[in-house]
Design an enzyme around this catalytic site. Structure first.
Site, PDB file in Angstrom:
ATOM      1  N   SER A 236       0.845  -1.189   0.000  1.00  5.36           N
ATOM      2  CA  SER A 236       0.000   0.000   0.000  1.00  5.36           C
ATOM      3  C   SER A 236       0.883   1.242   0.000  1.00  5.36           C
ATOM      4  O   SER A 236       1.809   1.361   0.793  1.00  5.36           O
ATOM      5  CB  SER A 236      -0.895  -0.003   1.245  1.00  5.36           C
ATOM      6  OG  SER A 236      -1.685   1.154   1.284  1.00  5.36           O
ATOM      7  N   GLY A 237       0.603   2.171  -0.908  1.00  4.15           N
ATOM      8  CA  GLY A 237       1.401   3.389  -1.021  1.00  4.15           C
ATOM      9  C   GLY A 237       2.563   3.286  -1.984  1.00  4.15           C
ATOM     10  O   GLY A 237       3.322   4.237  -2.157  1.00  4.15           O
TER      11      GLY A 237
ATOM     12  N   THR B 153      -2.131   2.006  -7.878  1.00  2.00           N
ATOM     13  CA  THR B 153      -3.290   2.670  -8.489  1.00  2.00           C
ATOM     14  C   THR B 153      -2.841   3.697  -9.520  1.00  2.00           C
ATOM     15  O   THR B 153      -3.425   3.801 -10.609  1.00  2.00           O
ATOM     16  CB  THR B 153      -4.151   3.348  -7.399  1.00  2.00           C
ATOM     17  OG1 THR B 153      -4.549   2.351  -6.449  1.00  2.00           O
ATOM     18  CG2 THR B 153      -5.375   3.991  -8.003  1.00  2.00           C
TER      19      THR B 153
ATOM     20  N   ASN C  47      -1.134   5.330   3.120  1.00  2.00           N
ATOM     21  CA  ASN C  47      -1.521   5.866   1.809  1.00  2.00           C
ATOM     22  C   ASN C  47      -2.840   6.609   1.964  1.00  2.00           C
ATOM     23  O   ASN C  47      -3.790   6.079   2.531  1.00  2.00           O
ATOM     24  CB  ASN C  47      -1.675   4.704   0.813  1.00  2.00           C
ATOM     25  CG  ASN C  47      -1.928   5.185  -0.599  1.00  2.00           C
ATOM     26  OD1 ASN C  47      -1.986   6.380  -0.855  1.00  2.00           O
ATOM     27  ND2 ASN C  47      -2.105   4.265  -1.507  1.00  2.00           N
TER      28      ASN C  47
ATOM     29  N   SER D 184      -5.649   4.632  -0.623  1.00  2.00           N
ATOM     30  CA  SER D 184      -5.303   3.207  -0.690  1.00  2.00           C
ATOM     31  C   SER D 184      -6.490   2.402  -1.225  1.00  2.00           C
ATOM     32  O   SER D 184      -7.627   2.547  -0.754  1.00  2.00           O
ATOM     33  CB  SER D 184      -4.922   2.702   0.701  1.00  2.00           C
ATOM     34  OG  SER D 184      -4.669   1.318   0.675  1.00  2.00           O
ATOM     35  N   SER D 185      -6.241   1.553  -2.226  1.00  2.00           N
ATOM     36  CA  SER D 185      -7.281   0.659  -2.740  1.00  2.00           C
ATOM     37  C   SER D 185      -7.532  -0.434  -1.708  1.00  2.00           C
ATOM     38  O   SER D 185      -6.614  -1.164  -1.336  1.00  2.00           O
ATOM     39  CB  SER D 185      -6.845   0.017  -4.063  1.00  2.00           C
ATOM     40  OG  SER D 185      -6.646   0.989  -5.049  1.00  2.00           O
TER      41      SER D 185
ATOM     42  N   GLY E 251       0.121  -6.378  -2.557  1.00  2.00           N
ATOM     43  CA  GLY E 251       1.361  -7.132  -2.524  1.00  2.00           C
ATOM     44  C   GLY E 251       1.448  -7.935  -1.241  1.00  2.00           C
ATOM     45  O   GLY E 251       0.571  -7.878  -0.367  1.00  2.00           O
TER      46      GLY E 251
ATOM     47  N   GLU F 200       2.120  -8.925   2.419  1.00  2.00           N
ATOM     48  CA  GLU F 200       2.065  -8.056   3.595  1.00  2.00           C
ATOM     49  C   GLU F 200       2.545  -8.808   4.832  1.00  2.00           C
ATOM     50  O   GLU F 200       2.148  -9.943   5.088  1.00  2.00           O
ATOM     51  CB  GLU F 200       0.643  -7.547   3.841  1.00  2.00           C
ATOM     52  CG  GLU F 200       0.178  -6.551   2.799  1.00  2.00           C
ATOM     53  CD  GLU F 200      -1.152  -5.900   3.142  1.00  2.00           C
ATOM     54  OE1 GLU F 200      -1.514  -4.939   2.453  1.00  2.00           O
ATOM     55  OE2 GLU F 200      -1.821  -6.363   4.095  1.00  2.00           O
TER      56      GLU F 200
END
Length: 1032
Positions: free
Chosen positions: A123-124, A128, A173, A176-177, A400, A402
């Site tokens: 994330s970040g 996206t 983020n 974040s999605s 990804g 984690e």
């Protein structure tokens, strides 16, 4: 000339190419495959760092693209950049996401098959944004018609809609999605985008009802509350205040500086219109979103029997209106469970905790079902109605790998997904490598790699895997707990090499595991998971939850699926979709946790290199040969290195390459000749060739440039010589004519000037008018540059000529008045009051007190202790010396309208009526002592006060004003006598010395020694001195 044009074009491309390998020591290598130490994580990390420091955020591993988030604008995503990368060979220009997108697009058109781009990362890391850049590139590069533009707009605008409903602010983020997204873009045979389809995975529904500190729920809630029109909010029963809604304040972060909810709301409304959502559907959509907010504000209280009852009748009213469900049904559904016993249905009341859980489950179910409906509506809008065959490019934007300090069910699903994708990735990469070798006739050497099928089976194997055990525990009768689930896992997986629990671990490992944990050895490393809360996994029996989100068909008696099983099924479906397409990969990384530009955290990046499987992919790509290129491309680039191939090779490209490598001295084990490509085993071989090309390129360029420049210069010289002759002739004639005209004009002017000078003292006439006008103008111009700077400057006014005497006097008066008015207007009320006080101080101390000049520049204030709120008119800290023994005491001196008070904190030590104040004595030296002489009629009364004050002049001036006594301050030289009490006297002696001292002398007097000060003028400029003196 033809050869020259080709070489100039080649030179231009090479200048633009960051990939010029001569710069590799500074900017790193643009393809990790060309690293000598390709098995070293440190070498990979060092190459990434070099490129990141040069703002080169993209690097290849073959056709895989590694992207490092720069956290700043780089200016590399313009329309010009898109044009540069369109239709260019993949390795001809520096690595870029546009190069990957263009290569995928052209390969799809050439081979008419389907492809997908897998975008992964933490994330970040920029997943996206990478997806957006690819969509924007296709929007620009694809053919354009009115119909195709409409489809393109819908594809682009589906992003802000999905971001509003599926993205949220997290700690890592701000956008974040919170779901996995797979989008198919469909192209016709001409390459035009004609449709699309979206699949979503694992929406984080728990975010609707709970957010960690510093995080937010999904963007759409805040966009609706902050940006919604007043009429819409009134219809939905909402207020424009996020703090009013329980579900929006869990993370205490409703406002985010980087997110503009009002602007994003307008974008979403516009997108919904372009995508052609009907107004009724839009109203229903926002009604459901508002109902979730109202549901979050529903509260419960316990009745006398401990069962839950509702405490929010207004919220129930809005829920009934917005969801179209009778209020009574909602009330019963939120406070009761329906139990089916054979043919009968019995309602069992909830406790408060059960009711809160049912409410939250309903909110998550409503939002999850709404999100699924929204994706389906987007798919209908993007659907291609033409039944002819289409080719597809898929974009997979998914979490990804984690690893957190606490890893729960969500991380388990994400990491399971990455295990499956890693398995797919290795299979497809090895398969494509083997196919290329076989197609080129090169012997394939098997590549050793870790096969993570054993881990995938551990999670998903039927009847034996973790998910199967979880299903069994969730659905079996009886009381199932976290520990019974863990015991079942230990029983089923006890001997598995990749599964560890506290019970199964050795003594050393057991110290790192709690009793409620289990650890999986993933391909990317070890991850410790907390046992999942089984209650969250169970199917709710609540009637409303079942109505909004049934697990199975309503009349079906089939056992419902758990969330894990649903995710497993969707992942299997995704794998099947991806296996049918050609893969391309984008691995996104973040350089630091703080989103700071220019900061590269080695530990964090090394962690991502490992968890993204980059080393595994690099080992596969480097198996055998590090570099391969088609014969035509290799020969076109390096043919200058061999006299036989330069400038033109007459035979086939393969023969030319064979001739070239023999001339360069390649050893047989360093390369292989395939059917259409040359394969080079070691990067150093390629680097040596590239370095030789750099040297050769400059030599060839020098020779070609010399010949060409000579030809061009000679032709230019002849043309310039002819032109110069003609220009010189014309120019000389023109200059001669102008010179004659100028001299004739000068003669006339000089004659008039001389005549005017001779008649300057006569009355104005034709002869002297121009001269007198010149005299006036000259005087006024000089006067403008030499005007007096101050009112008192009487000497700098220029002496006027006789004709300007009267005008000069009038101008001088006007200018003097102007300066006076400007000065007067510049004096403020505060300044005036300050000057009055300073004037009073000057009248008392000027010329008598040694340190008075140093105090003039220090402004007086209303108080020196605190802002006066009540009766005190002035207060200042002082040091009071005892009358007996002269011991110093810190006190506050306070003036009121009638008396002065000596105060220690809140206690009054002495009160001196202004009527009883005989006078004040100070010395002529630079000390800050003052003696207040008090009239004492009674022996019990306290005597005079000996005080030291840092703000002596301010305090005494204020005392004069408050006491209305302007002449009672005496400046004494030598010593001052004071009354200790009636009939008993004391003395304070003053003298100058090398340093300041205060002590009791042997004669019993208080000795005050002060340093001799230089007399200084306290003003900063001569103007201020004059203004101050004028005032007095």
């Amino acid at each position: 000339v033809e050869h020259l044009n080709w070489f100039v074009r080649c030179n231009r491309i090479l200048r633009d190419m960051e990939g010029s390998l001569t710069a590799r020591d500074r900017v790193g290598i643009q393809d990790f495959v060309l690293l000598d130490a390709y098995t070293s994580e440190s070498a990979v990390l060092d190459n990434l760092r070099k490129r990141f420091n040069e703002n080169l955020i993209y690097t290849y591993i073959g056709t895989l693209l590694v992207s490092v988030n720069p956290y700043k604008e780089l200016g590399i995503y313009t329309k010009k950049q898109m044009d540069i990368y369109m239709g260019v060979n993949f390795f001809e220009l520096p690595p870029h996401i546009y190069a990957l997108a263009d290569n995928v697009y052209r390969t799809m058109l050439t081979e008419t098959n389907n492809h997908f781009i897998l975008i992964s990362g933490e994330s970040g890391a920029g997943k996206t944004e990478a997806s957006k850049k690819i969509l924007q590139f296709y929007a620009v590069s694809c053919p354009s018609t009115k119909l195709l533009d409409n489809v393109r707009d819908r594809l682009l605008l589906s992003n802000p809609v999905l971001e509003a409903f599926g993205n949220a602010k997290t700690l890592k983020n701000d956008n974040s999605s919170r779901f996995g997204k797979y989008m198919d873009i469909q192209f016709d045979h001409m390459g035009g985008a004609v449709g699309g389809h979206i699949l979503s995975y694992l929406l984080e529904k728990s975010r609707v009802v709970h957010q960690n500190h510093g995080e937010r729920s999904f963007h759409i809630f805040y966009q609706l509350v902050e940006g919604g029109e007043e009429d819409l909010l009134r219809w939905l029963g909402l207020e424009r205040n996020c703090q009013r809604y329980s579900y929006l304040v869990q993370g205490e972060c409703a406002k985010v500086s980087s997110v503009n909810d009002k602007s994003d709301w307008k974008t979403v409304r516009k997108a919904l219109s372009v995508i052609e959502f009907s107004e009724s559907n839009i109203e229903s959509l926002f009604a459901i979103i508002a109902s979730v907010l109202h549901l979050g504000n529903v509260t419960f209280v316990a009745d006398s029997q401990g069962y839950a009852t509702l405490n929010n009748s207004p919220e129930i009213h809005w829920l009934s209106k917005l969801l179209g469900i009778p209020a009574q049904v909602i009330q019963v559904g939120l406070t009761h469970r329906k139990i089916e016993a054979r043919s009968e249905e019995v309602l069992s009341p909830f406790t408060v905790d059960q009711a809160v859980y049912a409410k939250d489950a309903l909110a998550k179910a409503i939002y999850g079902r709404t999100f699924t409906w929204l994706v389906n509506e987007l798919n209908e809008s993007l659907a291609n109605k033409d039944s002819s065959r289409k080719t597809v490019i898929g974009l997979l934007d998914i979490y990804g790998f984690e690893v957190f300090s606490v890893n729960s069910f969500e991380q388990f699903c994400i990491n399971y997904c990455n295990e499956k994708l890693q398995q797919l990735f290795i299979q497809l990469t090895l398969k494509s490598e083997q196919e290329e070798y076989e197609m080129e006739g090169i012997e394939w050497e098997s590549v050793p790699y870790f096969n993570n099928k054993i881990i995938c089976d551990l999670v998903e194997e039927k009847f034996k895997g973790i998910i199967s055990v979880l299903d069994e525990e969730c659905l079996r009768p009886g009381e199932a707990t976290d520990m019974t689930f863990l015991e079942k896992l230990e029983e089923k997986m006890g001997g598995h090499a990749h599964f560890i629990t506290h019970k199964l671990a050795d003594q050393k490992t057991r110290k790192t595991l709690e009793r409620g944990d289990f650890r999986l050895l993933h391909y990317a490393g070890e991850v410790t998971y907390k046992i999942f809360h089984l209650q969250v996994m169970r199917q709710s029996k609540n009637a409303i939850v079942k109505h909004c989100f049934p697990s199975t068909e309503p009349d079906s008696k089939k056992r419902p699926e758990t969330v894990a099983t649903q995710f497993k099924s969707s992942l299997v479906g995704l794998t099947e979709v991806l296996m049918s397409k050609e893969p391309w990969y984008v691995r996104c990384m973040k350089p630091n946790e703080g989103k700071q530009p220019g900061l590269f955290d080695d530990v964090l990046v090394r962690h991502q290199v490992k968890y993204l499987g980059l080393m595994e992919h690099l080992r596969v790509r480097r198996a055998g040969f590090a570099y391969r290129r088609r014969y035509e491309i290799f020969l076109q680039r390096y043919k200058p290195l061999c006299p036989d191939t330069w400038p033109n090779w007459k035979g086939t490209a393969a023969e030319g390459v064979e001739c070239l490598v023999k001339h360069l001295g390649y050893k047989p084990d360093e390369y292989k000749m395939g059917r259409t490509k040359i394969f080079i085993r070691h990067p150093r071989t390629l680097f040596a060739t590239e370095d030789a090309f750099e040297v050769c390129k400059h030599e060839l360029a020098t020779r070609i440039q010399a010949k060409y420049k000579g030809y061009r210069v000679k032709g230019d010289y002849m043309r310039q010589r002819q032109a110069a002759t003609k220009i010189e002739t014309c120019w000389r004639g023109m200059k001669a004519r102008r010179e004659r005209e100028k001299r004739a004009w000068a003669v006339k002017v000089i004659k008039r000037f001389i005549k005017g000078f001779m008649t300057r003292n006569q009355p104005a006439c034709v002869d002297n008018t121009e001269y007198l006008a010149f005299v006036r103008q000259n005087y006024l111009t000089r006067l403008k540059e030499n005007l007096p700077k101050t009112v008192v400057d009487k000497n700098t006014w220029l002496t006027p000529p006789p004709i300007m005497q009267e005008a000069s006097q009038m101008l001088r008066k006007l200018y003097t008045r102007h300066m006076v008015r400007r000065y007067v207007q510049g004096i403020m009320t505060e300044r005036k009051a300050q000057l009055q006080l300073k004037g009073l101080t000057s009248s008392i101390f000027k010329g008598t007190k040694e340190n008075y000049p140093h105090s003039v520049g220090i402004p007086f204030v209303d108080t020196r202790i605190s802002k006066p709120h009540t009766f005190p008119q002035y207060s200042v800290p002082v040091v009071k010396y005892d009358r007996n023994g002269f011991r110093p005491r810190f006190r506050q001196l306070i003036y009121t309208g009638s008396a002065a008070y000596l105060v220690e904190e809140a206690k009054i030590k002495q009160r001196v009526e202004f009527n009883n104040l005989k006078g004040v004595s100070v010395s002529t030296l630079s000390d800050n002592f003052l003696i207040l002489h008090v009239q004492c009629e009674d022996i019990k009364q306290k005597g005079d006060l000996v005080l030291q004050c840092d703000y002596l002049f301010e305090a005494l001036t204020k005392l004069c004003l408050v006491a209305n006594k302007h002449n009672f301050i005496k400046v004494v030289q030598g010593s001052v006598k004071f009354d200790i009490q009636p009939g008993r006297e004391g003395f304070v002696d003053f003298k100058s010395g090398q340093e300041t001292m205060i002590y009791r002398a042997k004669n019993g007097h208080l000795m005050v020694v002060s340093m001799k000060l230089k007399t200084v003028w306290p003003f900063n400029s001569q103007n201020e001195q004059i203004h101050f003196l004028n005032y007095y």
